[in-house]
Design an enzyme around this catalytic site. Sequence first.
Site, PDB file in Angstrom:
ATOM      1  N   LYS B 216       0.835  -1.218   0.000  1.00 25.43           N
ATOM      2  CA  LYS B 216       0.000   0.000   0.000  1.00 25.43           C
ATOM      3  C   LYS B 216       0.861   1.256   0.000  1.00 25.43           C
ATOM      4  O   LYS B 216       1.778   1.400   0.803  1.00 25.43           O
ATOM      5  CB  LYS B 216      -0.944   0.014   1.190  1.00 25.43           C
ATOM      6  CG  LYS B 216      -2.036   1.075   1.046  1.00 25.43           C
ATOM      7  CD  LYS B 216      -3.275   0.776   1.862  1.00 25.43           C
ATOM      8  CE  LYS B 216      -3.142   1.217   3.292  1.00 25.43           C
ATOM      9  NZ  LYS B 216      -4.328   0.830   4.083  1.00 25.43           N
ATOM     10  N   LYS B 218       0.962   5.489   0.143  1.00 24.22           N
ATOM     11  CA  LYS B 218       0.253   6.691   0.548  1.00 24.22           C
ATOM     12  C   LYS B 218       0.343   7.713  -0.583  1.00 24.22           C
ATOM     13  O   LYS B 218       1.438   7.912  -1.143  1.00 24.22           O
ATOM     14  CB  LYS B 218       0.875   7.264   1.829  1.00 24.22           C
ATOM     15  CG  LYS B 218       0.736   6.329   3.027  1.00 24.22           C
ATOM     16  CD  LYS B 218      -0.697   6.242   3.522  1.00 24.22           C
ATOM     17  CE  LYS B 218      -0.814   5.302   4.707  1.00 24.22           C
ATOM     18  NZ  LYS B 218      -2.170   5.309   5.308  1.00 24.22           N
ATOM     19  N   ASP B 246      -3.702   5.043  -0.955  1.00 22.51           N
ATOM     20  CA  ASP B 246      -4.429   5.553   0.215  1.00 22.51           C
ATOM     21  C   ASP B 246      -4.214   7.058   0.320  1.00 22.51           C
ATOM     22  O   ASP B 246      -3.083   7.516   0.478  1.00 22.51           O
ATOM     23  CB  ASP B 246      -3.882   4.851   1.470  1.00 22.51           C
ATOM     24  CG  ASP B 246      -4.631   5.234   2.734  1.00 22.51           C
ATOM     25  OD1 ASP B 246      -5.526   6.097   2.673  1.00 22.51           O
ATOM     26  OD2 ASP B 246      -4.306   4.656   3.793  1.00 22.51           O
ATOM     27  N   ASN B 248      -5.988   9.131   2.455  1.00 21.70           N
ATOM     28  CA  ASN B 248      -6.279   9.659   3.793  1.00 21.70           C
ATOM     29  C   ASN B 248      -7.100  10.940   3.787  1.00 21.70           C
ATOM     30  O   ASN B 248      -6.808  11.881   4.521  1.00 21.70           O
ATOM     31  CB  ASN B 248      -4.977   9.847   4.579  1.00 21.70           C
ATOM     32  CG  ASN B 248      -4.356   8.504   4.945  1.00 21.70           C
ATOM     33  OD1 ASN B 248      -3.601   7.947   4.155  1.00 21.70           O
ATOM     34  ND2 ASN B 248      -4.711   7.968   6.088  1.00 21.70           N
ATOM     35  N   GLU B 272      -8.030   4.251  -1.393  1.00 23.16           N
ATOM     36  CA  GLU B 272      -8.576   4.234  -0.028  1.00 23.16           C
ATOM     37  C   GLU B 272      -8.753   5.668   0.474  1.00 23.16           C
ATOM     38  O   GLU B 272      -7.900   6.526   0.222  1.00 23.16           O
ATOM     39  CB  GLU B 272      -7.576   3.476   0.855  1.00 23.16           C
ATOM     40  CG  GLU B 272      -7.937   3.387   2.311  1.00 23.16           C
ATOM     41  CD  GLU B 272      -6.966   2.467   3.069  1.00 23.16           C
ATOM     42  OE1 GLU B 272      -6.349   1.585   2.431  1.00 23.16           O
ATOM     43  OE2 GLU B 272      -6.828   2.641   4.290  1.00 23.16           O
ATOM     44  N   GLU B 300     -11.624   3.234   8.109  1.00 20.57           N
ATOM     45  CA  GLU B 300     -10.944   3.464   9.385  1.00 20.57           C
ATOM     46  C   GLU B 300     -11.552   4.611  10.174  1.00 20.57           C
ATOM     47  O   GLU B 300     -11.422   4.661  11.394  1.00 20.57           O
ATOM     48  CB  GLU B 300      -9.438   3.679   9.177  1.00 20.57           C
ATOM     49  CG  GLU B 300      -9.051   4.980   8.531  1.00 20.57           C
ATOM     50  CD  GLU B 300      -7.551   5.044   8.208  1.00 20.57           C
ATOM     51  OE1 GLU B 300      -7.109   4.240   7.361  1.00 20.57           O
ATOM     52  OE2 GLU B 300      -6.838   5.874   8.786  1.00 20.57           O
ATOM     53  N   ASP B 323     -12.957  -0.636  11.359  1.00 18.54           N
ATOM     54  CA  ASP B 323     -11.969  -0.530  12.436  1.00 18.54           C
ATOM     55  C   ASP B 323     -12.522  -1.258  13.664  1.00 18.54           C
ATOM     56  O   ASP B 323     -13.735  -1.308  13.882  1.00 18.54           O
ATOM     57  CB  ASP B 323     -11.731   0.949  12.746  1.00 18.54           C
ATOM     58  CG  ASP B 323     -10.618   1.172  13.748  1.00 18.54           C
ATOM     59  OD1 ASP B 323      -9.501   1.487  13.335  1.00 18.54           O
ATOM     60  OD2 ASP B 323     -10.880   1.053  14.969  1.00 18.54           O
ATOM     61  N   HIS B 350      -9.276  -2.181   8.784  1.00 19.96           N
ATOM     62  CA  HIS B 350      -8.198  -1.227   9.030  1.00 19.96           C
ATOM     63  C   HIS B 350      -7.332  -1.776  10.144  1.00 19.96           C
ATOM     64  O   HIS B 350      -7.832  -2.183  11.189  1.00 19.96           O
ATOM     65  CB  HIS B 350      -8.774   0.118   9.454  1.00 19.96           C
ATOM     66  CG  HIS B 350      -7.738   1.062   9.967  1.00 19.96           C
ATOM     67  ND1 HIS B 350      -7.725   1.523  11.273  1.00 19.96           N
ATOM     68  CD2 HIS B 350      -6.664   1.609   9.366  1.00 19.96           C
ATOM     69  CE1 HIS B 350      -6.696   2.337  11.437  1.00 19.96           C
ATOM     70  NE2 HIS B 350      -6.033   2.409  10.304  1.00 19.96           N
ATOM     71  N   GLU B 381      -4.991  -5.881   6.731  1.00 19.62           N
ATOM     72  CA  GLU B 381      -3.834  -4.983   6.750  1.00 19.62           C
ATOM     73  C   GLU B 381      -2.837  -5.403   7.843  1.00 19.62           C
ATOM     74  O   GLU B 381      -3.218  -5.910   8.895  1.00 19.62           O
ATOM     75  CB  GLU B 381      -4.333  -3.560   7.037  1.00 19.62           C
ATOM     76  CG  GLU B 381      -3.255  -2.501   6.954  1.00 19.62           C
ATOM     77  CD  GLU B 381      -3.820  -1.079   6.969  1.00 19.62           C
ATOM     78  OE1 GLU B 381      -5.016  -0.904   7.331  1.00 19.62           O
ATOM     79  OE2 GLU B 381      -3.073  -0.148   6.622  1.00 19.62           O
TER      80      GLU B 381
END
Lengths: 434, 434
Positions: B216, B218, B246, B248, B272, B300, B323, B350, B381
Amino acid sequence: MVTITGYEVHDIRFPTSKQKDGSDAMNLDPDYSAAYVILQTDAGLEGHGLTFTCGRGNEVVCCAIEALAPKLVNKTLDELTADMFATSRVLTGDSQLRWIGPEKGAIHLATGAVNNAIWDLWAKAEKKPMWKLVADMSPEQLVECIDFRYITDVLTKEQAIDMLRKNEPAKKQRIEEMKDTGYPAYVTSIGWLGYSDEKVKQRCADAVAQGWTHFKQKVGGNLEQDIHRARLIREVVGYDAKLMMDANQVWDVPQAIEWMEKLLEFKPLWIEEPTSPDDILGHAAIRKALYPRTGVATGEMIQNRILFKQLFQAKAIDFCQVDACRVGGMSEVLAILLMAAKFGVPVCPHSGGVGLCEYTQHISFIDYIVVSASLENNLLEYADHLHEHFEDPCVVRKGRYMLPSAPGYSITMKRESIEAFEFPKGKMHQQNVH
Amino acid sequence: MVTITGYEVHDIRFPTSKQKDGSDAMNLDPDYSAAYVILQTDAGLEGHGLTFTCGRGNEVVCCAIEALAPKLVNKTLDELTADMFATSRVLTGDSQLRWIGPEKGAIHLATGAVNNAIWDLWAKAEKKPMWKLVADMSPEQLVECIDFRYITDVLTKEQAIDMLRKNEPAKKQRIEEMKDTGYPAYVTSIGWLGYSDEKVKQRCADAVAQGWTHFKQKVGGNLEQDIHRARLIREVVGYDAKLMMDANQVWDVPQAIEWMEKLLEFKPLWIEEPTSPDDILGHAAIRKALYPRTGVATGEMIQNRILFKQLFQAKAIDFCQVDACRVGGMSEVLAILLMAAKFGVPVCPHSGGVGLCEYTQHISFIDYIVVSASLENNLLEYADHLHEHFEDPCVVRKGRYMLPSAPGYSITMKRESIEAFEFPKGKMHQQNVH
């Protein structure tokens, strides 16, 4: 030059549960409370802000205020207000704190109190009531106060400026109108679920005599009782008056539709909080089933502008009941007013509690004078509790809020009230152990 | 007979920001932390639970735990577990506390820790690992643990029983399979945004050597850098491996679509958190624009089952990243697993942070053994941080989680770690003033 030198946080609770004030199908016994912040300055001015809660948990919001308020210490009011967008981001964008939100729950309730305290300080420094501070801004100045993050798919800064610009020419006229007539309100405190039939009847009769024309009934505890009480209220207020119903989130989606089918004969203007405030698609389904026989309203627990955006996108609500401090204070309220206006949804702020009427009068005046320029279907909630604790309480006459004139956001609580109701050490809690 | 006699609350923080572990476009400098609760009993057993946070704000969640935990004192484990639905309602349904949620933010993060501590205690009393406590329940027993409020429009108790019943015959077979093969995982800790190119390259090469096949990255800080890094990772791991991206939450909806169009050449399995976790309709719009070229994942920061319900209803996500403690603990996780299975959305919890891998292994094993009975597109994960602080850390071999066997929810932190990292008074904070 005004510099913030420190802050106070107060956990203030009023033992309202004893009289069942505020009781409904979900909130059985609220103790109307305030997580209260005071921004101290070197200029003899203070910025006040509060978030309303129902008692237990107020300490959690106070703890969250303690995490946010230090960010403002040693800042000048000028640097904070020169870029209110950046200032609101200071509160919502902390890279660690946002994990416990983001922009929801205790940390966002705290943001509401702190953000509003900055606006209050700003308005006091400008010697203007909150509504006038905003009304005196140009469209460009106003949108610079707003965080458009996560809403640009429905409203950009440029579109917001265009909307505001159209309202500029008649702004002064609407201010004069509001000075003359005030803003239309409805009354909630006639129908708390815990009140007896006799008390409801008496309160309705009193309200009619005072000139009220809109009444709200709490529903969702027991269907037979809801029907009984709706009939009782209609007997006193008649069918020319408007009756709203409020279920405070007790139903699942299918149950909400089923239950309301049985109450439609009493011609409710809206059903408020028919289900979870998080359920955008659920509200849309309920509205689809009931519209136009009744409308759908929600907002007091809608956590932020992103949820409101979707309620508008999904055509889920007919009335937007934004709260003054559950969302991130005036900065976020302005974004929500703009989106509501764009989607043509009337704003009827959630009010009552403690201090909410003081706050929301400014929101509704700003909405009419600056943003929506409409009074069609707009109503501001009123409940006659706890106003005596404020320095500059709202003034309501014949079912209408009068335009405030004192500087600030009208939320400054009297020092003696803060001290007396501070939890748990204030003297009112020593006398009334609960 | 086990009776809860008291509780401890600990604010535990690991100064991970120093190594930029966990850094991404939104979380610049997390200090992996735990709002930690221990339920003490008269039987020599303890129930442990934690909620993961990023540092500042951990004290707010601890404050919220202090508001919830007293409700359990003097209760017997038998009375709590005889009606786990009622027990979870004790935590989520307090008529005053729910104002500061409901079921979101700090109070719900606290609920997650406390609810999980009850499950941990129950599993320890039964001398079973968490997954087995659930796997040994009948469908009827399992659904009695779940609060179906606000989700009956998509899943009723009866439908859930039917779903679970279909999985009963081959349950033992799946347990044996998991004992043999473990549960497939992917690794996140190769690609933190704050890591240098060299560190990412080395970590990727090491991970490939260890047998990892899913990686993964970021994204969302800077498009050129994202492209540069995707190319770099693909050079090391090849195109047979799966690459996830991801963001975020850094993008607005139109920006997410635009940005991802530029990254699709690197064949991401999913994007994500492309935008706000609150934006159900936004995720649906992003998925509509990008599917099937890439999938959409989030979870998450999805606050509760009601948001997940709508993500499923709106066809907004391809992967459900629930989560373990942001939602109200195992009780609410079970509701989310059931809805995900009903809508055919694979659950990829998550994980990472501190303690999350220890928790989520049980969730994924429960999902496969009891609920979805599927491994198609399921991945758990993994991040290799801070496991050394737990009594019974997760075991990962060749990219797969091994089935845990020790009693409980695997979340019991070593006493010396609790003491050393207690904030601010633990010795690790005395040495590392920050």
